[in-house]
Write a protein that holds these residues in place. Structure first.
Motif, PDB file in Angstrom:
ATOM      1  N   ARG A  22      10.772   8.011   4.956  1.00 28.11           N
ATOM      2  CA  ARG A  22      10.151   6.637   4.045  1.00 28.11           C
ATOM      3  C   ARG A  22      10.881   5.966   4.024  1.00 28.11           C
ATOM      4  O   ARG A  22      12.406   5.846   4.828  1.00 28.11           O
ATOM      5  CB  ARG A  22      10.657   7.310   2.035  1.00 28.11           C
ATOM      6  CG  ARG A  22       9.836   8.104   1.573  1.00 28.11           C
ATOM      7  CD  ARG A  22      10.305   8.920   0.368  1.00 28.11           C
ATOM      8  NE  ARG A  22       9.866   9.891  -0.501  1.00 28.11           N
ATOM      9  CZ  ARG A  22       9.897  11.102  -0.136  1.00 28.11           C
ATOM     10  NH1 ARG A  22      10.697  11.108   0.326  1.00 28.11           N
ATOM     11  NH2 ARG A  22       9.093  12.390  -0.763  1.00 28.11           N
ATOM     12  N   ASP A  25       1.840   4.905   2.902  1.00 31.28           N
ATOM     13  CA  ASP A  25       1.639   4.101   0.754  1.00 31.28           C
ATOM     14  C   ASP A  25       2.205   3.628   0.543  1.00 31.28           C
ATOM     15  O   ASP A  25       3.654   3.736   0.140  1.00 31.28           O
ATOM     16  CB  ASP A  25       1.451   5.687   0.628  1.00 31.28           C
ATOM     17  CG  ASP A  25       1.015   5.284  -1.726  1.00 31.28           C
ATOM     18  OD1 ASP A  25       0.408   3.854  -1.668  1.00 31.28           O
ATOM     19  OD2 ASP A  25       0.587   6.546  -2.246  1.00 31.28           O
ATOM     20  N   THR A  45      -4.094   5.988   7.387  1.00 33.31           N
ATOM     21  CA  THR A  45      -5.099   5.468   6.480  1.00 33.31           C
ATOM     22  C   THR A  45      -4.106   4.935   5.545  1.00 33.31           C
ATOM     23  O   THR A  45      -2.520   4.874   5.010  1.00 33.31           O
ATOM     24  CB  THR A  45      -4.855   6.385   4.846  1.00 33.31           C
ATOM     25  OG1 THR A  45      -5.134   7.596   5.751  1.00 33.31           O
ATOM     26  CG2 THR A  45      -5.352   6.459   4.159  1.00 33.31           C
ATOM     27  N   ILE A  46      -3.940   3.710   5.307  1.00 33.36           N
ATOM     28  CA  ILE A  46      -3.108   2.646   4.979  1.00 33.36           C
ATOM     29  C   ILE A  46      -3.929   1.562   3.525  1.00 33.36           C
ATOM     30  O   ILE A  46      -4.713   1.549   3.072  1.00 33.36           O
ATOM     31  CB  ILE A  46      -2.916   1.213   5.550  1.00 33.36           C
ATOM     32  CG1 ILE A  46      -2.764   1.421   6.939  1.00 33.36           C
ATOM     33  CG2 ILE A  46      -2.169   0.081   5.001  1.00 33.36           C
ATOM     34  CD1 ILE A  46      -3.174   0.575   8.020  1.00 33.36           C
ATOM     35  N   THR A  47      -3.032   2.193   2.042  1.00 32.86           N
ATOM     36  CA  THR A  47      -3.122   2.555   1.167  1.00 32.86           C
ATOM     37  C   THR A  47      -1.971   1.458   0.260  1.00 32.86           C
ATOM     38  O   THR A  47      -0.995   1.463   0.647  1.00 32.86           O
ATOM     39  CB  THR A  47      -3.240   3.292   0.355  1.00 32.86           C
ATOM     40  OG1 THR A  47      -2.269   4.454   0.191  1.00 32.86           O
ATOM     41  CG2 THR A  47      -3.878   4.233   1.236  1.00 32.86           C
ATOM     42  N   ALA A  48      -2.443   0.111  -0.879  1.00 33.88           N
ATOM     43  CA  ALA A  48      -1.391  -0.563  -1.540  1.00 33.88           C
ATOM     44  C   ALA A  48      -2.158  -1.131  -2.436  1.00 33.88           C
ATOM     45  O   ALA A  48      -3.674  -1.162  -2.518  1.00 33.88           O
ATOM     46  CB  ALA A  48      -1.225  -1.554  -0.530  1.00 33.88           C
ATOM     47  N   THR A  62       2.763   2.584  -2.977  1.00 31.73           N
ATOM     48  CA  THR A  62       3.356   2.223  -4.180  1.00 31.73           C
ATOM     49  C   THR A  62       4.737   2.136  -3.941  1.00 31.73           C
ATOM     50  O   THR A  62       5.390   2.943  -3.734  1.00 31.73           O
ATOM     51  CB  THR A  62       2.540   3.555  -4.368  1.00 31.73           C
ATOM     52  OG1 THR A  62       0.976   3.393  -4.070  1.00 31.73           O
ATOM     53  CG2 THR A  62       2.507   3.959  -5.713  1.00 31.73           C
ATOM     54  N   GLU A 115      -0.604   8.565   7.139  1.00 25.79           N
ATOM     55  CA  GLU A 115      -1.415   8.031   5.916  1.00 25.79           C
ATOM     56  C   GLU A 115       0.080   6.998   5.486  1.00 25.79           C
ATOM     57  O   GLU A 115       0.855   7.493   5.032  1.00 25.79           O
ATOM     58  CB  GLU A 115      -1.234   9.147   4.667  1.00 25.79           C
ATOM     59  CG  GLU A 115      -1.546   8.102   2.764  1.00 25.79           C
ATOM     60  CD  GLU A 115      -1.834   8.694   1.924  1.00 25.79           C
ATOM     61  OE1 GLU A 115      -1.977   8.563   0.814  1.00 25.79           O
ATOM     62  OE2 GLU A 115      -1.663  10.657   1.760  1.00 25.79           O
ATOM     63  N   THR A 165       3.379   9.947   5.125  1.00 22.93           N
ATOM     64  CA  THR A 165       3.371  10.995   4.530  1.00 22.93           C
ATOM     65  C   THR A 165       2.343  11.668   6.543  1.00 22.93           C
ATOM     66  O   THR A 165       1.522  10.689   6.707  1.00 22.93           O
ATOM     67  CB  THR A 165       1.691  12.020   3.811  1.00 22.93           C
ATOM     68  OG1 THR A 165       2.698  11.305   2.849  1.00 22.93           O
ATOM     69  CG2 THR A 165       2.109  13.064   3.897  1.00 22.93           C
ATOM     70  N   ARG A 186      -3.894  -8.385   3.139  1.00 25.64           N
ATOM     71  CA  ARG A 186      -4.495  -7.078   3.453  1.00 25.64           C
ATOM     72  C   ARG A 186      -4.530  -7.444   4.654  1.00 25.64           C
ATOM     73  O   ARG A 186      -4.046  -6.072   5.658  1.00 25.64           O
ATOM     74  CB  ARG A 186      -5.615  -6.484   2.940  1.00 25.64           C
ATOM     75  CG  ARG A 186      -5.743  -4.807   3.383  1.00 25.64           C
ATOM     76  CD  ARG A 186      -7.022  -4.136   3.225  1.00 25.64           C
ATOM     77  NE  ARG A 186      -6.952  -2.876   3.580  1.00 25.64           N
ATOM     78  CZ  ARG A 186      -6.166  -1.901   3.836  1.00 25.64           C
ATOM     79  NH1 ARG A 186      -5.343  -1.845   3.016  1.00 25.64           N
ATOM     80  NH2 ARG A 186      -5.701  -0.758   4.532  1.00 25.64           N
ATOM     81  N   LEU A 192       7.632   2.340   1.281  1.00 28.87           N
ATOM     82  CA  LEU A 192       6.619   2.905   1.920  1.00 28.87           C
ATOM     83  C   LEU A 192       7.001   4.168   1.790  1.00 28.87           C
ATOM     84  O   LEU A 192       8.286   4.194   2.207  1.00 28.87           O
ATOM     85  CB  LEU A 192       6.335   1.799   3.579  1.00 28.87           C
ATOM     86  CG  LEU A 192       6.091   2.675   4.524  1.00 28.87           C
ATOM     87  CD1 LEU A 192       3.956   2.735   3.742  1.00 28.87           C
ATOM     88  CD2 LEU A 192       5.797   2.165   5.121  1.00 28.87           C
ATOM     89  N   THR A 193       5.704   5.311   1.848  1.00 27.35           N
ATOM     90  CA  THR A 193       5.741   6.406   2.178  1.00 27.35           C
ATOM     91  C   THR A 193       4.864   6.859   3.265  1.00 27.35           C
ATOM     92  O   THR A 193       4.020   6.294   3.305  1.00 27.35           O
ATOM     93  CB  THR A 193       5.505   7.108   0.824  1.00 27.35           C
ATOM     94  OG1 THR A 193       6.720   6.784  -0.263  1.00 27.35           O
ATOM     95  CG2 THR A 193       5.845   8.652   1.159  1.00 27.35           C
TER      96      THR A 193
END
Length: 718
Positions: free
Chosen positions: A248, A279, A325-328, A281, A277, A270, A295, A267-268
């Motif tokens: 993190r 993330d 994998t990049i998520t937000a 969030t 990944e 994994t 993005r 940012l996390t």
């Protein structure tokens, strides 16, 4: 047709042909860059290398990319893909066409980063793309330089080009060219840059066709695909060698162009098997001002952090995206939604995305001796742009964009100090414009540009020192200046494993007293304690510089690596001799006592034991510290150990706790930011925390955090 042409006949390419073609593709990209720099007249391109070039498959997948600004490389594939999606039917994509795009919601990073991309045809088939991107000094909008301080929506910031066919049948379209030039305050400079990108694309397209003719289209395309596949497999193999876990990081951005609001980036990462990944969030919602990114900027920041950390010896291409994998969430500051303003994205949200991604990935890399040498503290965690405009000594329009802040401090590594005046992490080939060139091209004089003492983050290995400078108008009555950046009240250059933060930025204005500052202001020390100096914030807005005024600013130093009390005292003494740190810093941060420039070893031993005792709250013997390696297991950084039983311990033998809660076993305290260096300054919403071993007092981690926020477990091995 727009598909790649591959046949079973070339399913396997012999190794010699593969290497020849692979290296020729890299040479084509290098020739693109040389062409762009040779034709461009902008110091942003020719000196600061704020551009990139590349070749792509017919679907936009990256085949090769230049080692210039890596942010651009991560976004160019999105530019090509959006043009394919939006322009295939109308107006169509034909041989001899080129498209211009600067819309951040269509792949650009911010509006000043203009891309021109060209389809490559062979035998009537579209088989590839080539492209170039370069920062432009002005693309219209409410402010010179198109840094839209005060904007509330993207339409206020600059012209928006979403994939316009600027070249058709190998000819520049005059109507569209005039439209684009009409929206810039610097049409000659921008026009030359755009023609340089067109020339770079023409060279690359021609060289690719020569390669197709010589080796056969099927063979070359097969090599392109193999390069991408090999990069993917090499990265996956690297990931399989690392332990699974969660890593993190958090960082902050102050001032959104309206108010001094504080924004958190969380940012996390994994790591599981051969996949990563990312993330975001928990990151704060998008800002009302121009500091957001879309993005494309999010992806660019992650990609930039990944390349030198986990893929330094792997070909940089599309294959490196595939294990990620990049998520937000939509609508956060690093994944803004229309019509959020984004003209400061590259030196705001994108930069901070890079910071948190690098911090998290470096913690992952530090878990294995294979990758630990590439784990780094943050290099110059912020960027400052100084935009100047007015009239030159001949009364003609003048405008410039100073990128001297590239010369910040580099982050430290596990076995060596960070570089002083290192350049940016996102620019593998850094450079800044010579002082003489700035002065010859505009009505300014440099009063000094020099390395600053005590600006590198303290550590077992020290962060690199940064640079500061001061300018004054010359042969002109006044200039308009705008400083755009962050990191004045946030030390973004965080350290690793107890290494301390690098310096914050400083922005200062010394108004004229009726006398020339030349010869009177010749170093940053000449501003210290000066009653008339005005301390400016991260985004002071527009400044009117009159003759005799002095504008001074400095940048962030690099973060340190490891506890400063474990640095070799002789290295500390050398740093004092060389002017990198002061004697006060040697004593207060490193626990080294000097007598006549030499280390007083008994006094140093006592000073360090006292400092460790202060951290732990109990007496420490001289030999009790993490260098003792009193526990067996897998090392994580210089002091932490993951034991064979799965718990986490300090190297001195002190058990800290389970892998998912070891931080609670440390001694936590909140400290004054000045205790980490005179250049640190904190936003009113932040505090500085230390986490030390309760047995030996070794500093295991340091963190900048919101006041009252929960502690963050930065490493959680599974």
């Amino acid at each position: 047709m727009t598909t790649d042409i591959l046949t079973e006949a070339v399913a396997d390419v012999d190794p010699i042909t593969f290497e020849v073609i692979r290296n020729r593709l890299s040479a084509i990209t290098e020739e693109q860059a040389i062409t762009l720099k040779s034709v461009s007249g902008s110091p942003v391109v020719t000196d600061a290398t704020d551009f990139n070039v590349g070749t792509y498959l017919s679907d936009g997948s990256i085949v090769t990319m230049g080692p210039q600004v890596l942010f651009h490389s991560g976004s160019m594939a999105s530019v090509v893909r959006n043009i394919i999606a939006d322009r295939t039917e109308n107006p169509g994509i034909a041989e001899g066409d080129m498209f211009i795009l600067n819309n951040p919601y269509k792949g650009a990073l911010h509006q000043q980063d203009v891309s021109i991309v060209a389809p490559v045809f062979h035998g009537g088939e579209r088989v590839a793309w080539v492209g170039a991107c370069a920062h432009q000094i002005d693309v219209g909008g409410m402010n010179f330089g198109s840094w839209a301080f005060g904007a509330t929506e993207i339409q206020q910031e600059a012209m928006l080009l979403s994939g316009v066919k600027i070249v058709e049948n190998d000819d520049i379209r005059g109507d569209l060219w005039d439209m684009v030039m009409g929206m810039s305050r610097m049409p000659m400079a921008v026009g030359l840059d755009l023609k340089a990108m067109i020339a770079a694309n023409q060279v690359a397209s021609r060289r690719l066709n020569e390669l197709f003719d010589r080796y056969g289209l099927d063979v070359v395309l097969r090599v392109m695909h193999l390069e991408i596949e090999h990069a993917e497999e090499q990265l996956r193999d690297r990931l399989r060698q690392l332990p699974d876990g969660v890593f993190r990081a958090v960082d902050y951005l102050e001032h959104d162009g309206h108010t001094n609001e504080l924004y958190e980036f969380r940012l996390t990462v994994t790591k599981s098997g051969d996949e990563l990944e990312f993330d975001f969030t928990g990151t704060d919602p998008q800002a009302p001002g121009f500091v957001n990114c879309t993005r494309s900027g999010l992806v660019a920041g992650v990609f930039t952090a990944l390349l030198p950390t986990l893929a330094p010896r792997i070909s940089w291409n599309e294959g490196l995206f595939r294990p990620l994998t990049i998520t937000a969430p939509q609508g956060v500051i690093c994944n803004a939604t229309w019509p959020a303003p984004v003209s400061s994205a590259t030196i705001s949200a994108v930069w901070v995305v890079q910071n948190v991604a690098l911090a998290a990935l470096s913690r992952l890399a530090a878990t294995s001796p294979v990758t630990a040498p590439d784990a780094a503290a943050i290099t110059k965690g912020s960027m400052t742009a100084l935009v100047l405009n007015g009239r030159d000594r001949d009364g003609l329009p003048y405008g410039n964009f100073l990128l001297d802040s590239t010369a910040g401090g580099g982050g430290a590594y596990v076995d060596h100090d960070g570089l002083t005046g290192s350049g940016d992490f996102c620019v593998p080939r850094p450079a800044i414009t010579n002082v003489e060139s700035h002065e010859a091209n505009g009505p300014i004089l440099f009063l000094y540009r020099s390395i600053l003492t005590d600006t590198g983050g303290a550590g077992r290995f020290r962060g690199g020192n940064t640079v500061g400078l001061a300018i004054t108008p010359h042969d002109t009555e006044s200039l308009s200046a705008m400083i755009v950046g962050h990191g004045v009240e946030v030390p973004n250059s965080v350290g690793l494993f107890g290494g301390l933060e690098g310096s914050c930025n400083r922005n200062q204005l010394l108004p004229s007293d009726g006398k020339s500052p030349v010869g009177r202001i010749s170093s940053a020390d000449d501003l210290t304690g000066h009653d008339a100096v005005q301390v400016l914030g991260a985004k002071p807005g527009f400044l009117s510089l009159r003759a005799g005024d002095s504008l001074a600013y400095s940048f962030q130093g690099g973060g340190g690596y490891g506890d400063p009390l474990t640095r070799d005292p002789r290295s500390v003494a050398d740093d004092v001799t060389n002017g990198y740190i002061s004697e006060d810093a040697a004593h207060n941060l490193y626990g080294v006592v000097l007598r006549g420039g030499e280390v007083d070893e008994p006094a140093t031993t006592a000073r360090r034991a006292a400092a460790r005792a202060d951290r732990s709250g109990s007496a420490i013997t001289a030999s009790a510290h993490a260098d003792g390696a009193s526990v067996s297991g897998a090392g994580v950084g210089p002091a932490l150990v993951r034991t064979t039983g799965g718990t986490v311990a300090c190297g001195c033998g002190c058990a800290l706790g389970p892998a998912n809660d070891w931080l609670s076993g440390t001694v936590r305290r909140v400290v004054d930011p000045r205790s980490h260096g005179d250049y640190l300054r904190l936003h009113e919403g932040l505090e500085l925390r230390e986490y030390a071993c309760p047995m030996c007092g070794t500093l295991l981690d340091a963190a900048v955090a919101r006041i009252g926020a929960a502690d963050m477990l930065t490493i959680e091995l599974r």
